[in-house]
Design a protein around this motif. Structure first.
Motif, mmCIF file in Angstrom:
data_model
loop_
_atom_site.group_PDB
_atom_site.id
_atom_site.type_symbol
_atom_site.label_atom_id
_atom_site.label_comp_id
_atom_site.label_asym_id
_atom_site.label_seq_id
_atom_site.Cartn_x
_atom_site.Cartn_y
_atom_site.Cartn_z
ATOM 1 N N MET A 151 0.823 -1.212 0.000
ATOM 2 C CA MET A 151 0.000 0.000 0.000
ATOM 3 C C MET A 151 0.861 1.267 0.000
ATOM 4 N N LEU A 152 2.061 1.188 0.586
ATOM 5 C CA LEU A 152 2.952 2.336 0.533
ATOM 6 C C LEU A 152 3.335 2.610 -0.924
ATOM 7 N N SER A 153 3.568 1.536 -1.644
ATOM 8 C CA SER A 153 3.886 1.672 -3.058
ATOM 9 C C SER A 153 2.664 2.181 -3.833
ATOM 10 N N LYS A 154 1.489 1.730 -3.439
ATOM 11 C CA LYS A 154 0.249 2.204 -4.073
ATOM 12 C C LYS A 154 0.046 3.698 -3.824
ATOM 13 N N LEU A 168 13.199 -0.002 0.446
ATOM 14 C CA LEU A 168 12.632 0.914 -0.557
ATOM 15 C C LEU A 168 12.806 0.418 -1.991
ATOM 16 N N LYS A 169 13.449 -0.749 -2.149
ATOM 17 C CA LYS A 169 13.778 -1.215 -3.497
ATOM 18 C C LYS A 169 12.542 -1.294 -4.397
ATOM 19 N N ALA A 170 11.463 -1.875 -3.914
ATOM 20 C CA ALA A 170 10.277 -2.050 -4.762
ATOM 21 C C ALA A 170 9.732 -0.694 -5.203
ATOM 22 N N LEU A 171 9.668 0.237 -4.281
ATOM 23 C CA LEU A 171 9.173 1.567 -4.630
ATOM 24 C C LEU A 171 10.101 2.249 -5.635
ATOM 25 N N MET A 172 11.406 2.103 -5.420
ATOM 26 C CA MET A 172 12.360 2.720 -6.334
ATOM 27 C C MET A 172 12.318 2.076 -7.722
ATOM 28 N N ASP A 173 12.118 0.753 -7.737
ATOM 29 C CA ASP A 173 12.001 0.076 -9.028
ATOM 30 C C ASP A 173 10.860 0.675 -9.850
ATOM 31 N N LYS A 174 9.816 1.054 -9.146
ATOM 32 C CA LYS A 174 8.612 1.516 -9.835
ATOM 33 C C LYS A 174 8.695 2.999 -10.178
ATOM 34 N N HIS A 175 9.064 3.803 -9.195
ATOM 35 C CA HIS A 175 8.972 5.250 -9.398
ATOM 36 C C HIS A 175 10.238 6.018 -9.043
ATOM 37 N N ALA A 206 2.352 5.769 -3.573
ATOM 38 C CA ALA A 206 3.248 6.442 -4.525
ATOM 39 C C ALA A 206 2.607 6.513 -5.905
ATOM 40 N N ASP A 207 1.947 5.410 -6.300
ATOM 41 C CA ASP A 207 1.215 5.434 -7.582
ATOM 42 C C ASP A 207 0.253 6.616 -7.600
ATOM 43 N N MET A 208 -0.477 6.755 -6.516
ATOM 44 C CA MET A 208 -1.482 7.829 -6.474
ATOM 45 C C MET A 208 -0.809 9.195 -6.449
ATOM 46 N N SER A 209 0.316 9.295 -5.773
ATOM 47 C CA SER A 209 1.035 10.574 -5.744
ATOM 48 C C SER A 209 1.512 10.973 -7.133
ATOM 49 N N VAL A 210 1.918 9.968 -7.899
ATOM 50 C CA VAL A 210 2.342 10.267 -9.278
ATOM 51 C C VAL A 210 1.170 10.885 -10.033
ATOM 52 N N GLU A 211 -0.030 10.416 -9.708
ATOM 53 C CA GLU A 211 -1.220 10.958 -10.373
ATOM 54 C C GLU A 211 -1.624 12.326 -9.838
ATOM 55 N N ASP A 212 -1.741 12.419 -8.517
ATOM 56 C CA ASP A 212 -2.336 13.648 -7.974
ATOM 57 C C ASP A 212 -1.314 14.650 -7.443
ATOM 58 N N GLY A 213 -0.050 14.288 -7.474
ATOM 59 C CA GLY A 213 0.979 15.260 -7.128
ATOM 60 C C GLY A 213 1.210 15.476 -5.646
ATOM 61 N N ASP A 236 9.098 13.792 -10.900
ATOM 62 C CA ASP A 236 7.846 14.452 -10.518
ATOM 63 C C ASP A 236 7.282 13.891 -9.218
ATOM 64 N N LEU A 237 7.734 12.693 -8.861
ATOM 65 C CA LEU A 237 7.341 12.155 -7.559
ATOM 66 C C LEU A 237 8.304 12.713 -6.526
ATOM 67 N N GLN A 238 7.754 13.134 -5.404
ATOM 68 C CA GLN A 238 8.591 13.668 -4.321
ATOM 69 C C GLN A 238 8.345 12.813 -3.083
ATOM 70 N N VAL A 239 9.343 12.034 -2.684
ATOM 71 C CA VAL A 239 9.229 11.236 -1.467
ATOM 72 C C VAL A 239 10.235 11.774 -0.460
ATOM 73 N N ILE A 240 9.740 12.139 0.713
ATOM 74 C CA ILE A 240 10.608 12.719 1.735
ATOM 75 C C ILE A 240 10.799 11.703 2.853
#
Lengths: 470, 470, 470
Positions: free
Chosen positions: C289-292, C340-347, C294-301, C352-356
């Motif tokens: 869901m954390l990765s999901k 974080l590997k899975a998230l990084m693999d994806k995004h 991120a998917d949504m963040s890519v969409e809605d910023g 444009d994605l900002q992960v802090i």
């Protein structure tokens, strides 16, 4: 020509004039306070018998693993230092060992051993040239002659060192006859014991059942079952208390704790006595017994010290040839938050229980230890330990614990040493580092000067007395 | 208007006047010592062929993963920097890449890259304005023109940089023809190789059997069985030694070591050759082979370097598109005490074996590495590595290792770089940080000044020569 | 006689005159900049209703877990501080609690709480004597009286504190009526929300299905299946965005991420809704869901914040008696590179994605976080967090991240507090520490003064606005 040996009065203080002036003022106000040494490994026989120390090498090199581990790391054989029982070791001339030490004294540059040794040479033996190959013989003669004098006997040094109280460390099988003898003597020096039951809590030791047999003998309790075993442990705690103990000490591999039911514990104990326990069961048993020790502390008021995280006797060959405490103990990553959970569930909120945590894993200072001690009433932080009992190590300890645990969840300084001569040197380093640390906080206006003065005395004297109930 | 570029002579020294004066004095005594570079990744072809370097971008940006990883982290595409084989990358104008670099040079504030680059600009290319968007073109012209001059060819720079000896790093399949050519030339520069067998020790690589086939070809040994494989590895070590190698280098994921029996190892080898090994078996094989490398080092005297703890090519997309060494290697927690046990059991006490340990996990400095090196005669500590080869990183290294391992269980500085131009800059930073660190110890009276002078030369020159047998 | 309370204008600056002068100059240029507070826990009701705060104890002690955890650690019972719902707690006189606090104020020496509190007393309430047992009553009266005045109401303070924008934190089930009310009012203060969905992403919570039921109610989406659940989460993100949210926040136990197929995720979701998930499956679901998110963040910023590594409510007894956020949350070792590997693999490569990223495990600064943020375009580093939001903690953050990640992969300061009064104090500490840190880099010539000036403004104002899209 050899260099002069002179302890600079400003040593370990920042050269910044503002900080140095404050540090000096703070240090001056605490340097004369009595030494309180609540945890260490001096030999009570010294104080019981008050015999003269034998010779410089036997006094200052051969028992000091900080010293011979460094020499060994640079290729000097332990036999050549007179260690071990080999014929070569037995035949070594102590002065020849001293010469090797002197020739290699440069190896200790930047280490606390160098600072402690120089203090011992200058302050205790009043030597005024630096140790090197050329002055080795002079050193040996001066020290050897000094040791023959009355004022260099253990009790005289104890008084001269201004030691108010010192604790040694013994295991439950110890009869404490030296402590008994000291108590019965007309000498007023206060030498306490501390209860360290590792050898009767760890079923992973090959001779566990044998140790427990001895525990039965000395306690008069039947240790064939778990309840008898607990009674025996408790019996010895009482005996240690009567000989002045105010604390216990636990050198487990990890700070793991567990709360087993009596039935579970009893079953494990039976297996342990038969030598039929897996490594996991041993850890479980040790964890349970650490929690049990806390139960007993709640009853009898002994302060618990936990010194975890050390891989003992890592060097197979050195262990086989020279035994334990030969500089081959190595720190490991250590976890506290999960490991202490069972103990905290049981007694964490009891302000009458005092558990003092130590670490060899400095990463836990800010991550786990300061947050734990800054919350649980039962927990306090012991000072920077062993490899970290050093100027940089002490600074890191303060920098990484103060902001979360404050100063008042710490317990002052421990010298934790068997090197009796170095005790004033070690306390002096700690006082200087604390004075310098407080001076920095005054200089950048995080503390008022009068607060720093109060803290300086607390960190040197009051906190240790309170934490260890001395 | 752009700023002046001027390297302050006091850079990296504390502003405290006491410390600064001592630091300056120490630094002045070592700044002119020859560079000894025992471990790095320069291309021996440069020195063999002595061709002019092509252009500023190809020389200073495109091979430097420190530089382009920072640009990439801020959203600049690697293609735009001319990296990779895409059409876009191939068509990029090198001067346009330089312009991007200049416009984003502010990103490097506070990083060692900035310090190294400024040194290269000021000292090597004699540029006196700071790099920014406006001066980019000036920079490009000055550097490009310089590179056409004879005195900017690799050999001339090598001499001008006062390099006494440099080691490159090659794998056992390398024919070392560039080293051969250098040896046969009339140029006197000393360019050695180092033996890095990762590609033939790691069965987790898809092309392991193929690599071993090549190893057979080049060594003339039959590698169809384990003993032949060992012979081939040994054969290549001999070959490397004949081309000047004094060391091996091992970039394993972990410092795990194991001592398998010949039968066990042989069986594992056979499975590895068939590609039928699990991840665990691969780790076991690598651990065993690391220990085997130590066996061979005991025989042939090659110094072992272990560089563990790096997750290589973490960025899937960047790896697929641009290959390895693209700034996507990431440090991981690393454990030494247990992992090195097997190796220490076998050779730890052999002072003739020299194993140099590196880390990307700074938590191990005070917890594991300094205690290990402060005990085992075979172990020494390599300097702060890679991400930690930086002013703050070097200070932490000294602060966290000195007190337990001393200075004499360390081995001086490694530049470990493929960025040839930056070599003097990197050694200069190291010398400044060591001078400053020693100055602090003198200023707070932990060292006498003459000891610091001796140490400054040892840390810069003597220790590295001794440790690497140069 | 009690001491004066006076904030020294040079506090937190080095006493070295060179550094202090530069630090002062830098600080003077930023001290007046507006406060941007992108992440925190103030109560939006304060600003919506603008009621007077009740009394000093309810305002400054009872909600501040930094304060009462320290008191608790020293044996002061939470009931005596008026915490919890016991009769004793309910009957406690707030002024008596204040007196306890005052008598024990010395415990906070060296902690950030002390610094923040003194700032609040001196700057907000204009008190000029130090807090102690004797001045407690004076303090209580002054503060209580002030709170009755119009200019101490939330909105007036918000304006007086020069807050440009503040974000609160709400969960997806929150109706955001306070934010609505603020938006509809004629007050111009900018109070945003942030989307923190932990309570609807974690199937390990006992009432997970119930929470999801409420999520269905509030979103109008059917959450009986996985797709509906995703729709509901997205629906609430949109709702939060309309109320000003620019970020999400995730307080998972670990930063583990996973990319499951829809079928796998759907199956896990169904099991979670039935309460039939193992601990491992829960971790897998959270990671997915954390990765999901991120998917949504890519969409809605929406900017993603990840705050991992905290063992919540460690103290069983305190949790049972007093609930959450009672100072018993404890940091744990945290791993980022593999997690974080899975998230990084994806995004990971998406600028444009900002992960802090935040951490409570400082060992990750130099080992994992700086290397990650210095490479991946999507990653930035949040400031020193929670226990490490302190002078020493902030210095370590800069010292250990700057050299690899630079300054521009960080995002300025977060106060992350529910202690509204302390917000200016916290930002002031951050500005002072950054000014002092930059001053050191100027003093040893790693930065030019004008660069430090630019950085000072960037670290205080520009980076946070950019990173959080404010």
């Amino acid at each position: 020509m050899s260099n002069r040996l002179q302890l600079n009065p400003n040593r370990l203080f920042s050269p910044d004039p503002t900080i140095r002036q404050i540090a000096t003022e703070l240090y001056d106000s605490i340097k004369g306070l009595p030494i309180v040494s609540p945890h260490g490994h001096t030999d009570p026989a010294w104080f019981a018998n008050n015999n003269a120390f034998s010779n410089p090498t036997e006094l200052l090199i051969q028992p000091d693993h900080y010293v011979f581990r460094m020499l060994y790391s640079q290729g000097i054989r332990l036999e050549a230092l007179g260690l071990g029982n080999s014929k070569e070791a037995q035949l070594v001339d102590p002065e020849a060992v001293w010469q090797i030490f002197a020739e290699n004294y440069y190896l200790f540059r930047g280490t606390p051993s160098r600072m402690w040794m120089d203090y011992v040479f200058a302050e205790v033996f009043k030597i005024d040239v630096a140790l090197d190959a050329h002055t080795a013989s002079h050193y040996y003669q001066v020290i050897a002659q000094s040791l023959q004098q009355e004022q260099f006997r253990p009790r005289a040094l104890f008084d001269r060192f201004n030691i108010e109280v010192i604790a040694t460390t013994e295991n439950p099988l110890d009869k404490l006859q030296h402590h008994q003898k000291i108590a019965e003597s007309d000498w007023t020096g206060k030498v306490l014991t501390a209860y360290r039951p590792d050898n009767v809590l760890d079923p992973e030791q090959a001779d566990f059942a044998e140790q427990i047999g001895k525990l039965s003998d000395i306690s008069g309790e039947t240790t064939t079952d778990y309840q008898g075993y607990l009674n025996a442990l408790q019996n010895r705690r009482e005996y240690f208390k009567r000989h002045g103990a105010t604390s216990t000490d636990h050198g487990h591999l990890t700070p793991f704790t567990a709360n087993l039911s009596d039935a579970q514990a009893s079953k494990l104990y039976d297996k342990a006595m038969l030598g039929q326990v897996s490594a996991e069961e041993c850890e479980l048993f040790r964890g349970h017994m650490l929690s049990k020790m806390a139960d007993m502390s709640v009853e009898d008021g002994l302060v618990m010290q936990i010194h975890p995280g050390c891989y003992r006797n890592h060097n197979k060959e050195v262990f086989a040839g020279f035994g334990r405490d030969k500089g081959a103990d190595l720190p490991m990553p250590t976890e506290y938050v999960k490991n202490l959970k069972a103990l905290m569930d049981k007694h964490g909120n009891n302000p009458d229980l005092q558990v003092i945590l130590f670490t060899l894993d400095e990463t836990t200072y800010s991550r786990e230890l300061a947050p734990l001690a800054g919350h649980y009433p039962s927990l306090k932080l012991g000072p920077a330990w062993w490899f970290h009992d050093s100027p940089e190590g002490m600074k890191r300890f303060r920098q990484q614990t103060m902001e979360t645990a404050g100063f008042y969840n710490t317990v002052g300084f421990n010298d934790d040493t068997r090197a009796f001569m170095s005790i004033p040197a070690r306390h002096d380093v700690a006082r200087r580092i604390d004075a310098g640390f407080l001076a920095e906080l005054v200089a950048d206006h995080r503390l008022r000067l009068e607060e720093a003065h109060e803290l300086a005395v607390d960190l040197t004297y009051n906190l240790v007395k309170k934490a260890y109930k001395l």
